[in-house]
Write an enzyme that holds these catalytic residues in place. Sequence first.
Site, PDB file in Angstrom:
ATOM      1  N   HIS A   6     -51.485  -9.034  25.843  1.00 51.48           N
ATOM      2  CA  HIS A   6     -50.470  -7.980  25.969  1.00 51.48           C
ATOM      3  C   HIS A   6     -50.191  -7.736  27.452  1.00 51.48           C
ATOM      4  CE1 HIS A   6     -48.529  -4.092  25.847  1.00 51.48           C
ATOM      5  NE2 HIS A   6     -48.267  -4.323  24.572  1.00 51.48           N
ATOM      6  N   GLU A  21     -42.353 -10.085  23.955  1.00 51.55           N
ATOM      7  CA  GLU A  21     -42.331  -8.708  24.445  1.00 51.55           C
ATOM      8  C   GLU A  21     -41.918  -8.700  25.914  1.00 51.55           C
ATOM      9  OE1 GLU A  21     -44.650  -5.690  22.015  1.00 51.55           O
ATOM     10  OE2 GLU A  21     -45.946  -6.387  23.626  1.00 51.55           O
TER      11      GLU A  21
END
Length: 256
Positions: free
Chosen positions: A97, A169
């Site tokens: 992430h 993302e």
Amino acid sequence: MSEETIIIANWKIALGGKESGELAEQLKKGLRRLPDGKEVIVCPSFMWLQKVSEILAKTDIKTGAQDCFWEERGAYTGNVSPLDLKESGCHYVILGHSERRKYLSETNLMVHQKARVVLNNGMTPIICVGEDFDQRQGSQKDYAIIRQLSESLEGINVATDNKIIVAYEPVWAISTSGGGIKPEPEEVSYSADVIRHILLDLYGNEIVNTCFRIIYGGSVNSSCVADYTKLPNICGVLVGSASLKIEEFVEIINNA
Ligand code: PGA
């Protein structure tokens, strides 16, 4: 891998034990049956993962972790073993992430090692890739995605019974740690194609179609979720802030 639309909640470390338990109870009540064609995964903080997994055990909602270490056991102070994640009822693990890349200097090599151990333990890695604002401005978007994804996966054998989710993302789209700018669906679709081409280069058609799913994450809420999930090359969403309120999250699931 199933054709279901995947909705993943990333609770980050936004909730304490009491709040995590309450939200899990609300999910259990509110989503006794998942709408057809939807797969829902909740990723609480490490501390409350087991508690949330126990609350959701008899529902169709699965749980995931937000990271894990690349060794199974040993002298690695402060890390979380993939064996313990599996034991606590976790099926999915978010890896790479952008907040881990930013605050903990997580590299593609680390993501690679973690993806390997997650797969070896029968769990599904959710590998996050995406360019930051400067890379996008400097036309380095494709390069950033190609590098992150190929360095994370190259050399990892994927068998037909493995499942891997790749989450696109873009850092500039993340509501809290990024810029919170909602991308146009066309831009997301373009990046999903880039991702698919890298996967095809690495694994070929059959493995990509069987084992991989590409999803989108960044400022997703109930009003925009369908803009992304209706794209033919996007199979779901990774939701941060908007997954913390029960009504909004249920709405996201219904609208996805
Ligand atoms: P957001 O977070 O939905 O709050 O933008 C997404 C993420 O960080 O995965």
